[in-house]
Design an enzyme around this catalytic site. Structure first.
Site, PDB file in Angstrom:
ATOM      1  N   GLY A  15     -69.582  20.016  39.619  1.00  0.00           N
ATOM      2  CA  GLY A  15     -69.691  20.865  38.443  1.00  0.00           C
ATOM      3  C   GLY A  15     -70.560  22.091  38.647  1.00  0.00           C
ATOM      4  O   GLY A  15     -71.041  22.373  39.750  1.00  0.00           O
ATOM      5  N   TYR A 153     -73.000  16.475  20.925  1.00  0.00           N
ATOM      6  CA  TYR A 153     -73.493  16.740  22.279  1.00  0.00           C
ATOM      7  C   TYR A 153     -74.993  16.438  22.361  1.00  0.00           C
ATOM      8  O   TYR A 153     -75.449  15.699  23.244  1.00  0.00           O
ATOM      9  CB  TYR A 153     -73.223  18.193  22.665  1.00  0.00           C
ATOM     10  CG  TYR A 153     -73.821  18.580  24.003  1.00  0.00           C
ATOM     11  CD1 TYR A 153     -73.131  18.330  25.184  1.00  0.00           C
ATOM     12  CD2 TYR A 153     -75.082  19.189  24.090  1.00  0.00           C
ATOM     13  CE1 TYR A 153     -73.669  18.672  26.420  1.00  0.00           C
ATOM     14  CE2 TYR A 153     -75.627  19.532  25.311  1.00  0.00           C
ATOM     15  CZ  TYR A 153     -74.918  19.272  26.473  1.00  0.00           C
ATOM     16  OH  TYR A 153     -75.471  19.606  27.689  1.00  0.00           O
ATOM     17  N   LYS A 157     -77.122  13.480  24.320  1.00  0.00           N
ATOM     18  CA  LYS A 157     -78.130  13.879  25.307  1.00  0.00           C
ATOM     19  C   LYS A 157     -79.473  13.205  25.010  1.00  0.00           C
ATOM     20  O   LYS A 157     -80.193  12.769  25.921  1.00  0.00           O
ATOM     21  CB  LYS A 157     -78.300  15.402  25.319  1.00  0.00           C
ATOM     22  CG  LYS A 157     -77.346  16.125  26.241  1.00  0.00           C
ATOM     23  CD  LYS A 157     -77.574  15.739  27.690  1.00  0.00           C
ATOM     24  CE  LYS A 157     -76.743  16.514  28.657  1.00  0.00           C
ATOM     25  NZ  LYS A 157     -76.902  16.059  30.057  1.00  0.00           N
ATOM     26  N   PRO A 181     -83.398  21.821  30.694  1.00  0.00           N
ATOM     27  CA  PRO A 181     -83.160  23.253  30.880  1.00  0.00           C
ATOM     28  C   PRO A 181     -82.622  23.905  29.608  1.00  0.00           C
ATOM     29  O   PRO A 181     -82.064  23.241  28.734  1.00  0.00           O
ATOM     30  CB  PRO A 181     -82.129  23.300  32.008  1.00  0.00           C
ATOM     31  CG  PRO A 181     -81.391  22.008  31.882  1.00  0.00           C
ATOM     32  CD  PRO A 181     -82.392  21.001  31.393  1.00  0.00           C
TER      33      PRO A 181
END
Length: 355
Positions: A15, A153, A157, A181
């Site tokens: 990725g 999402y 996470k 990040p």
């Protein structure tokens, strides 16, 4: 004696971030054996943007939700460090996020806990795990994770990060940490910079959500990959393990800018500067986003213009990376400006290949 990594297994190595992780581990001296676990094969990469030799990267096709397939890869790769960077992009369904970010992370942790070689596990989390739509000004790791996540999402996470950090307590031989990040871009970027260029193509550059007095942290992808290497080394270092294991670290370029400075910088490198700007207040943007979400729901599709994106664009969202500097020895290697130039050069190269 400084620690070294004999073998590293990069989950999601095919990725966007994964290819830069390969690149950074390839630069280590002594160089570790580099293994990649992914469902997609390694793509062809240009030596202009990646320095690693693909012949020195060992690829393993496997499903991270399948513990048995992970065990098989671990037996071949015998890694001392595992980096979990696999994560679906924004704009997909909640079931996909859960499968990768939660179920996949749980399966990986189960397999590596059984391994006799894995000593360190580094997880790619997100700065958005502490985001609830309100301002984050110089936010550090003491900021709480909201009780309710902004979207699927971020919810998954958060769950993935908790699994990883909790595993540090339950697996005595395994040390873990999570990196958070913010605003990733660089060669290989299919979302942030291409999205800003799409705005240029569709003549949307005159529109601005909010007053643009909100600071935002964009982060060059190579710097994030560098931080993962430092985290792996720190977890193997007896002198630093206690300060790093079980901890989360924000990672940025340490150069927050006003949000619309980034797209306008990109547009200016394409020779375009808006002659005028139409400012849409945040409240109007939220109303339009609500309508967009409702219309998309009626059609059974995922909305692209959402209230999360409006809040994200209009909020202050920058972070304090003192903890990463102190305990990981992290400093950005590539500036924002140089990162933008590298990204645009990569996009130009991709467009040439398509012709």
């Amino acid at each position: 004696m400084a620690p070294s990594i004999d073998s590293v297994l990069i989950i999601g190595g095919s990725g966007f971030l994964g290819l830069h992780l390969i690149d950074q581990f390839f630069k280590l001296e002594p160089r570790p054996a580099i293994h990649v676990l992914d469902i997609r094969p390694l793509p062809a990469v240009s030596p202009k943007f990646y320095s690693f030799d693909p012949d020195h990267v060992h690829f393993h096709k496997a499903d991270i939700t399948n513990v048995e397939s992970i065990r098989a890869v671990l037996k071949i790769a015998v890694p001392s460090v595992v980096v979990h960077s696999a994560s679906p992009v924004h704009g997909l369904g909640a079931d996909i996020y859960r499968a990768v970010n939660v179920d996949g992370t749980a399966a990986l942790l189960q397999a590596v806990a059984e391994s006799t070689t894995v000593k360190a596990f580094v997880y790619t989390s997100s700065a958005s795990v502490v985001y609830d739509g309100s301002d984050l000004k110089n936010a550090d790791e003491t900021f709480p994770i909201p009780a309710v996540a902004m979207d699927a999402y971020n919810d998954t996470k958060v769950q993935g990060e908790r699994l990883v950090l909790d595993a540090n307590k339950s697996s005595p031989q395994l040390l873990t940490c999570a990196l958070r990040p913010s605003g990733l871009f660089g060669p290989g970027d299919r979302q942030l910079v291409p999205g800003m260029l799409d705005v240029l193509k569709t003549n949307g550059t005159v529109f601005q959500l909010g007053d643009n007095f909100n600071l935002f942290d964009f982060t060059y992808i190579g710097n994030v990959a560098h931080a993962h290497v430092l985290a792996g080394l720190a977890l193997l270092d007896p002198a630093r393990q206690d300060a790093v294991a079980g901890e989360a670290f924000f990672i940025t370029n340490d150069t927050p800018v006003y949000f619309f400075t980034m797209p306008r910088t990109i547009w200016s490198h394409r020779g375009y500067v808006p002659k005028f700007i139409i400012k849409l207040p945040r409240d109007i943007g939220m109303g339009l986003a609500y309508l967009s979400e409702a219309w998309s729901a009626l059609r059974g599709k995922q909305a692209l213009f959402t209230r999360f994106r409006v809040a994200f664009t209009c909020a202050n969202r920058y972070f304090n990376i003192s903890k990463a500097k102190q305990f990981l020895g992290y400093e950005p290697l590539v500036s924002l400006e140089d990162g933008v130039l590298k990204t645009l050069q990569w996009i130009d190269e991709e467009e040439k290949l398509k012709k």
